[in-house]
Scaffold this motif. Structure first.
Motif, mmCIF file in Angstrom:
data_model
loop_
_atom_site.group_PDB
_atom_site.id
_atom_site.type_symbol
_atom_site.label_atom_id
_atom_site.label_comp_id
_atom_site.label_asym_id
_atom_site.label_seq_id
_atom_site.Cartn_x
_atom_site.Cartn_y
_atom_site.Cartn_z
ATOM 1 N N ARG A 95 -24.574 -16.277 -4.934
ATOM 2 C CA ARG A 95 -25.515 -17.364 -4.659
ATOM 3 C C ARG A 95 -26.407 -17.478 -3.383
ATOM 4 O O ARG A 95 -25.619 -17.528 -2.267
ATOM 5 C CB ARG A 95 -25.051 -18.859 -4.883
ATOM 6 N N HIS A 108 -19.394 -18.920 -3.377
ATOM 7 C CA HIS A 108 -20.367 -17.998 -4.075
ATOM 8 C C HIS A 108 -21.438 -17.328 -3.030
ATOM 9 O O HIS A 108 -22.016 -16.633 -3.122
ATOM 10 C CB HIS A 108 -21.009 -18.872 -5.217
ATOM 11 N N ASP A 115 -17.854 -16.991 -11.266
ATOM 12 C CA ASP A 115 -17.462 -17.950 -12.474
ATOM 13 C C ASP A 115 -17.509 -16.770 -13.638
ATOM 14 O O ASP A 115 -18.340 -16.440 -13.971
ATOM 15 C CB ASP A 115 -18.592 -18.981 -12.725
ATOM 16 N N HIS A 154 -13.358 -20.116 -12.409
ATOM 17 C CA HIS A 154 -13.743 -19.860 -11.193
ATOM 18 C C HIS A 154 -12.396 -19.147 -10.285
ATOM 19 O O HIS A 154 -11.795 -19.925 -10.136
ATOM 20 C CB HIS A 154 -14.259 -21.225 -10.101
HETATM 21 ZN ZN LIG Z 1 -17.524 -21.066 -9.109
#
Ligand SMILES: [Zn+2]
Length: 169
Positions: A95, A108, A115, A154
């Protein structure tokens, strides 16, 4: 397939691949079961191309490859072939700074979390398998898993000594 059979089947595979080598140092790993586009968002891929691999933890990359072998097909990001912007996955792996998806200090954002959506198993079944086999070589680098996420699992490789820390997101 009944849940018991499903679990037996996976446990059988766990036995078969127990000889996976235990890596004490893993500096570089290029996954064979996933394209880089499945692990990062479109902008990061446009900006960095295959160098985006450098944003991801090698232990995590190794782990998702083992889990694919063990548990069958896994979706992480699917934006490469699912062009429906409303439903596709873009931020299930790395991310970047430019998204507000997730929390500020999420693993992330550090390239240490994924995930995972399993085609052949529910998220809770996969968690149960890992819970029952935390010392299996395939799971050796997982240090944290979230409880109760409904449709995804996750996993992350945060640098803690827990093996494995189960958290409520
Ligand atoms: Zn996650």
């Amino acid at each position: 397939v009944k849940l018991e059979e499903e679990i037996d089947n996976v446990i059988g595979k766990l036995e078969k691949i127990k000889k996976i080598q235990v890596n004490t140092v893993l500096d570089v790993y290029v996954p064979v079961n996933f394209k880089i586009q499945e692990l990062v968002d479109p902008k990061t891929y446009r900006d960095r191309g295959n160098k985006a691999i450098e944003l991801l933890e090698p232990k995590l990359l190794w782990t998702i490859d083992q889990m694919r072998e063990l548990l069958g097909p896994i979706t992480i990001n699917d934006w490469l072939w699912n062009k429906d912007e409303a439903t596709n996955y873009k931020y299930s792996g790395f991310r970047p700074k430019h998204t507000t998806v997730g929390t500020t200090y999420s693993q992330h954002r550090l390239g240490r979390a994924m995930d995972l959506k399993f085609k052949n198993h529910s998220a809770s079944t996969v968690r149960n398998i890992i819970r029952a086999n935390p010392n299996h070589p395939a799971f050796q680098y997982i240090t944290c898993i979230e409880n109760k996420t409904p449709t995804w699992v996750h996993i992350d490789c945060r640098p803690i000594s827990d093996k494995i820390k189960w958290i409520d997101p």
